[in-house]
Design a protein around this motif. Structure first.
Motif, short mmCIF file in Angstrom:
data_model
loop_
_atom_site.label_atom_id
_atom_site.label_comp_id
_atom_site.label_asym_id
_atom_site.label_seq_id
_atom_site.Cartn_x
_atom_site.Cartn_y
_atom_site.Cartn_z
N PHE A 152 0.87 -1.18 0.00
CA PHE A 152 0.00 0.00 0.00
C PHE A 152 0.90 1.23 0.00
CE2 PHE A 152 -4.15 1.76 2.10
CZ PHE A 152 -4.29 2.64 1.05
N LEU A 153 1.01 1.91 -1.14
CA LEU A 153 1.88 3.07 -1.28
C LEU A 153 1.06 4.29 -1.68
CD1 LEU A 153 4.83 1.43 -3.27
CD2 LEU A 153 4.72 1.86 -0.81
N VAL A 154 1.41 5.44 -1.15
CA VAL A 154 0.75 6.68 -1.53
C VAL A 154 1.81 7.69 -1.98
CG1 VAL A 154 -1.25 6.37 -0.05
CG2 VAL A 154 0.77 7.51 0.85
N SER A 155 1.43 8.57 -2.88
CA SER A 155 2.34 9.61 -3.35
C SER A 155 1.51 10.80 -3.82
CB SER A 155 3.23 9.10 -4.50
OG SER A 155 2.44 8.66 -5.59
N GLU A 156 2.19 11.90 -4.08
CA GLU A 156 1.53 13.12 -4.52
C GLU A 156 2.27 13.67 -5.73
OE1 GLU A 156 -0.28 17.23 -2.53
OE2 GLU A 156 1.48 16.27 -1.65
N ALA A 157 1.53 14.24 -6.67
CA ALA A 157 2.17 14.75 -7.88
C ALA A 157 1.37 15.92 -8.43
CB ALA A 157 2.28 13.66 -8.95
N PRO A 158 2.05 16.92 -9.00
CA PRO A 158 1.32 17.95 -9.74
C PRO A 158 0.80 17.37 -11.05
CG PRO A 158 3.68 18.24 -10.01
CD PRO A 158 3.50 17.14 -9.02
N GLU A 159 -0.05 18.09 -11.70
CA GLU A 159 -0.66 17.57 -12.93
C GLU A 159 0.38 17.24 -13.99
OE1 GLU A 159 -4.40 18.60 -15.92
OE2 GLU A 159 -3.76 20.04 -14.40
N ALA A 160 1.46 18.03 -14.06
CA ALA A 160 2.48 17.81 -15.09
C ALA A 160 3.21 16.49 -14.89
CB ALA A 160 3.48 18.96 -15.08
N ALA A 161 3.31 16.01 -13.63
CA ALA A 161 4.04 14.77 -13.36
C ALA A 161 3.13 13.57 -13.23
CB ALA A 161 4.86 14.94 -12.08
N LEU A 162 1.84 13.76 -13.43
CA LEU A 162 0.88 12.69 -13.21
C LEU A 162 1.10 11.53 -14.17
CD1 LEU A 162 -1.46 12.10 -11.34
CD2 LEU A 162 -3.00 13.17 -12.98
N GLU A 163 1.39 11.83 -15.42
CA GLU A 163 1.57 10.77 -16.42
C GLU A 163 2.74 9.87 -16.05
OE1 GLU A 163 2.01 10.28 -21.28
OE2 GLU A 163 2.52 12.17 -20.32
N ALA A 164 3.84 10.47 -15.62
CA ALA A 164 5.02 9.68 -15.26
C ALA A 164 4.74 8.79 -14.05
CB ALA A 164 6.21 10.60 -14.97
N GLU A 165 3.99 9.29 -13.07
CA GLU A 165 3.68 8.50 -11.89
C GLU A 165 2.77 7.33 -12.22
OE1 GLU A 165 4.73 9.00 -8.24
OE2 GLU A 165 6.17 9.34 -9.85
N ILE A 166 1.76 7.57 -13.06
CA ILE A 166 0.87 6.48 -13.46
C ILE A 166 1.66 5.41 -14.23
CG2 ILE A 166 -1.12 5.87 -14.88
CD1 ILE A 166 -2.28 8.63 -14.26
N ALA A 167 2.56 5.86 -15.10
CA ALA A 167 3.36 4.91 -15.87
C ALA A 167 4.26 4.08 -14.95
CB ALA A 167 4.20 5.66 -16.91
N ARG A 168 4.80 4.71 -13.90
CA ARG A 168 5.65 3.97 -12.96
C ARG A 168 4.87 2.89 -12.24
NH1 ARG A 168 5.98 4.15 -7.69
NH2 ARG A 168 4.75 6.07 -7.55
#
Length: 931
Positions: free
Chosen positions: A190-206
């Motif tokens: 169970f992991l949580v993280s925060e991202a601005p909209e510009a970095a959202l794509e990279a986080e989802i891909a990870r």
């Protein structure tokens, strides 16, 4: 509005019993006026689970009706039957056998469907007590969705199966912040993280989610919805019930039994909302089952290298462009021997570290196993015996475990003790391996011993199949099994005892459906048994013409025992299973720690095995802007060549820069098929491998930490979004130029090739200037625009590299060696010849190429360099000379425009040979006016 007709009914005949099912097959009533009790039950359950295919348990099948049946039949390739009528139309129906349900579930889930599994929750005998028309109670026990599956047969053992929840919260600056909660109920992660909209794509891909859930409010965000759907993962809206603010905090506190969230770290509002949404969805899909999840752990984006979705796809880190694992980087480097180790390796590859201390910590573990090959082999041998304890304990917590899950934990315990024992005597054990060894040895040995004593050698998949408890483990179970499996022996022993008691050899124990088991003796002997003292033991039941039949209290009790022996054996075995599961769940925290320790040891040992087998070296990773690779190789290509006995040509790469000034940029020229793209990719992959803590395919490597990796290598049309190849290329390039920084590594291949020559050259030129002056990133830029090599004369941090080739008797020979300098020609015609173009086409191309090269291209290139401003001078005020040059350029443009208009006015299909010659002379005269 016309009244909607009632749906058809299914007759419930609970007198037809198969096992514990109430109905062998449903009967559809042609009269739709009134629903039968069963149809009323079906419709009620279906209405409570919209958007899901309803697996409705009936006998030995899960049945589907109406639209569900049509969807399932198409998806599964099974026969769609018709039974009964509704308003004159046949009612679609199909079904799948219960014993093969997981196979069909796997196919439906892989296609993105959700399935509500409806089970019988009472015995049919209890339903019959309520009356002949009573319906066996049923209820949906779980919703099976792509992100919430736990069965081994439905999961990829080497890949995490993550459910991703996304929530949004406003920041103080008025911008949106997005919270991401990724959980895997099959392991408890169970992991949580925060991202601005510009970095959202990279986080989802990870994260690579199997399913994405978002609140209804975010479904109105086209950009977010697009990003989610581009992952190919099913997207599910949640509604308002998931909660926000205080209700979100309360959901987390209640689920984990906490008094405060302070112990979880400084979670943001967006992270709390995302975590609560994930828990809400888990509770909604699992019903009464409660997955054993780890406490939410916060993952900061700054702790790992940022890699966007396009770069991951271009570099083929975990999947090739066709979606296959084979041929990807993970496919080439994965030598793990456990499923948990494979998942951890993929996780580390997806998120390379930026913390130098943590990178070195992992490197030391790998180096230890390289220096200790005997210990490495011993550890890997022990690890092979551990199937997947992490997922096994999670299934037990959900009450979905089976005997093989108990065995997985038993074998996992054995592997943990074996590995810990192997590492216990090692000197100078690195910190990561020491911690993993301690975790592996923290298990209670008595639990392993108990499992070893209890479990049989051959184990069924399902606990209700029985036979998984070893004979001799439980006396009561052995007695039930003896009555069930050895009835003849028990009867024979009892008959011998009665013969001795009655003092006759003519006594027989027999059985019929009317009396059950009984004693039969000849008439004369029967008269004897009617008198004392025999009448105290033998009870008269029936007198025949030549025989008499008796019973005894022991025989009556035996009759009851024999008839219920199978049920009692099953009940006893299930009770033992429950006791063993409870024993393991009590030690769940230790089991998970041990599983994590084994995975870490497996990854370190496997990377050491890889480095030893393939001659990889330990890279130096520091905080500088260094990027110096000596003898680098592409790990995937080299592995493929090795299987065919060929050697890979190693190459150096020098992109080291100076802080404050930026990194070097190398322009790589050379023909197609010479290896430019391979060279670009291999250096990016070496950076990824180095920062995930692995050794790298190079003779030597010194890499300053890369914070962001960008790759634009290859492109294709995006027809779904109406984008051409060139548009896709420009979008990806724009993302790089808007995001790359000094510590980034940029890989660009053939920028500008998808449009007109001078348009493409101009764009590529400007991109290079921007990278040099603004981004200042370390970069590799492969191109066929040889004019770009002139930039090395004007920009101090640009070098030219080329791929060495030779021309042998008109044929090009690729040497795959990168050397300083620029390519003197493209060898395109030679490559076309190798591709098999017709001889006359190749000959014509050679002739045209000679004519085109007759012009003074070097003079044009020098003039181009002089005319095009550098990035830093693009906005400088114009001088008188600049204005004069501008007037000359406009004059040339007008002439060029006139020539273009003249060419456009010609229709070749309408020209006679004479008129064609006249038009050609006319164009030559017009062209002459340019000089």
């Amino acid at each position: 509005m016309p009244k909607r007709a009632a749906p058809p009914s299914i007759k419930d005949d609970n007198t037809q019993v198969s096992g514990k099912a109430d109905v062998v097959s449903p009967q559809l009533d042609a009269a739709p006026a009134k629903n039968s009790p069963m149809m009323a039950q079906y419709l009620e359950i279906k209405a409570g689970n919209p958007g899901s295919l309803l697996f409705y348990r009936m006998g030995d099948f899960y049945e589907l009706f109406f639209d569900d049946a049509e969807v399932a039949a198409r998806a599964l390739g099974i026969v769609l039957t018709k039974r009964g009528k509704h308003q004159g139309d046949d009612i679609p129906m199909c079904g799948v056998p219960v014993e093969r349900a997981q196979e069909y579930l796997h196919r439906l889930i892989s296609l993105g469907h959700r399935v509500a599994v409806c089970e019988q929750v009472e015995d049919p005998a209890e339903a019959r007590k309520r009356g002949g028309k009573s319906v066996v109670r049923r209820a949906v026990k779980r919703l099976v969705t792509p992100g919430t599956i736990t069965e081994d047969t439905l999961l990829d053992p080497s890949r995490a199966n993550r459910l991703l929840a996304i929530a949004r919260a406003a920041r103080s600056d008025g911008q949106w912040s997005y919270g991401l909660a990724a959980l895997d109920i099959s392991t408890g992660e169970f992991l949580v993280s925060e991202a601005p909209e510009a970095a959202l794509e990279a986080e989802i891909a990870r994260i690579e989610p199997a399913e994405i859930i978002v609140p209804d409010a975010l479904m109105d965000s086209p950009g977010l919805v697009r990003l989610c759907r581009e992952t190919k993962a099913p997207l599910t809206p949640l509604g308002r019930q998931s909660g926000d603010g205080l209700s979100a905090e309360r959901r987390i506190l209640d689920y984990f039994g906490l008094a405060t969230l302070d112990g979880l770290g400084a979670l943001s509002r967006a992270e709390i909302a995302a975590a609560a949404a994930a828990l809400f969805y888990v509770e909604r899909t699992q019903f009464s089952a409660r997955p054993s999840l780890n406490l939410p752990a916060r993952l900061s984006r700054e702790t790992h290298m940022s890699i966007d979705a396009a770069t991951r796809a271009n570099l083929e880190l975990t999947r090739t462009l066709t979606g296959a694992r084979e041929g990807s980087l993970i496919g080439a480097i994965d030598k793990t021997v456990t499923a948990a180790g494979g998942r951890l390796l993929a996780e580390r590859l997806a998120a390379p570290l930026t913390d130098i201390g943590q990178i070195v910590r992992r490197q030391m573990a790998v180096a230890f196993f390289i220096d200790e090959p005997g210990l490495r082999g011993e550890a890997r041998k022990a690890l092979k015996a551990a199937p997947d304890p992490m997922r096994a304990i999670s299934r037990l917590a959900l009450d979905r475990g089976g005997p093989r899950d108990l065995a997985a934990l038993r074998d996992g315990f054995a592997a943990a003790f074996g590995v810990a024992q192997a590492l216990d005597g090692a000197a100078a054990l690195p910190e990561e391996l020491r911690e993993a060894s301690i975790a592996a040895s923290s298990l209670d040995a008595s639990v392993m011993a108990r499992l070893g004593e209890a479990l049989a050698d051959a184990l069924p998949l399902n606990r209700r199949d029985g036979g998984f408890i070893r004979p001799g483990f439980d006396d009561a179970l052995d007695e039930c099994r003896a009555l069930r499996d050895e009835t003849r022996k028990v009867i024979a022993a009892l008959q011998a005892r009665y013969c001795e008691l009655a003092d006759t050899r003519q006594l027989k124990l027999k059985h019929n459906h009317f009396l059950g088991h009984f004693i039969e003796v000849p008439q004369a002997q029967g008269e004897k048994l009617l008198r004392p003292p025999f009448d105290a033991t033998f009870i008269h039941r029936q007198t025949m013409a030549d025989a008499m039949r008796f019973s005894t209290r022991d025989l009556a009790e035996l009759e009851v025992k024999i008839s219920s022996a199978a049920d009692e054996a099953m009940s006893r075995e299930l009770a033992i299973f429950a006791d063993l599961a409870a024993l393991l769940l009590a030690a769940e925290a230790s089991v998970k720690r041990a599983a994590e320790g084994l995975a870490a040891i497996d990854v370190a040992a496997s990377l050491a095995e890889l480095a030893a087998d393939c001659d990889w070296t330990r890279p130096e990773v520091d905080a500088s802007l260094a990027f110096a690779i000596e003898g680098g190789r592409h790990p995937v290509v080299e592995a493929a060549l090795r299987t065919s006995g060929q050697a890979f040509v190693a190459n150096d790469c020098a992109l080291s820069g100076v802080a404050g000034k930026g990194g070097q940029i190398a322009i790589v020229t050379g023909p197609n098929m010479a290896g430019k793209s391979t060279y670009l990719r291999q250096n990016a992959l070496i950076a990824v491998l180095a920062q995930m803590g692995a050794f790298v395919p190079a003779r030597r490597a010194h890499i300053g930490v890369v914070d962001r990796l960008f790759s634009r290598v290859g492109a294709a049309d995006d027809l779904a979004r109406g984008r051409s190849t060139f548009m896709v290329e420009m979008v990806e390039t724009a993302a790089i130029l808007n995001s790359a920084r000094e510590r980034s590594l940029v890989i660009l291949d053939e920028i500008g090739r998808g449009t007109a020559t001078f348009d493409g050259l101009s764009i590529a030129w400007a991109v290079m200037e921007h990278l040099h002056e603004s981004n200042r990133s370390r970069a590799l830029f492969a191109t066929h625009f040889h004019e770009l090599t002139q930039l090395a004369k004007r920009l101090e941090r640009i070098d030219n590299l080329t791929v060495r080739v030779t021309d042998w008797n008109g044929d090009v020979v690729f040497l795959h060696e990168i050397i300083p300098g620029a390519a003197d020609q493209s060898y395109g015609v030679q490559v076309a010849k190798l591709a098999g173009l017709p001889t006359q086409v190749v000959a014509r191309a050679r002739h045209l190429l000679a004519e085109f090269e007759a012009s003074d291209r070097s003079r044009q290139s020098d003039r181009l360099v002089a005319d095009l401003p550098l990035f830093s001078a693009a906005s400088a005020p114009k001088t008188a000379c600049d204005n004069e040059a501008q007037h000359e350029t406009k004059a040339r443009d007008r002439t060029s425009d006139a020539l273009g208009v003249a060419i456009d006015a010609i229709d070749p299909d309408e020209l006679s040979p004479k008129s064609a010659l006249e038009q050609l002379y006319r164009l030559k005269r017009l062209r002459a006016t340019q000089h």
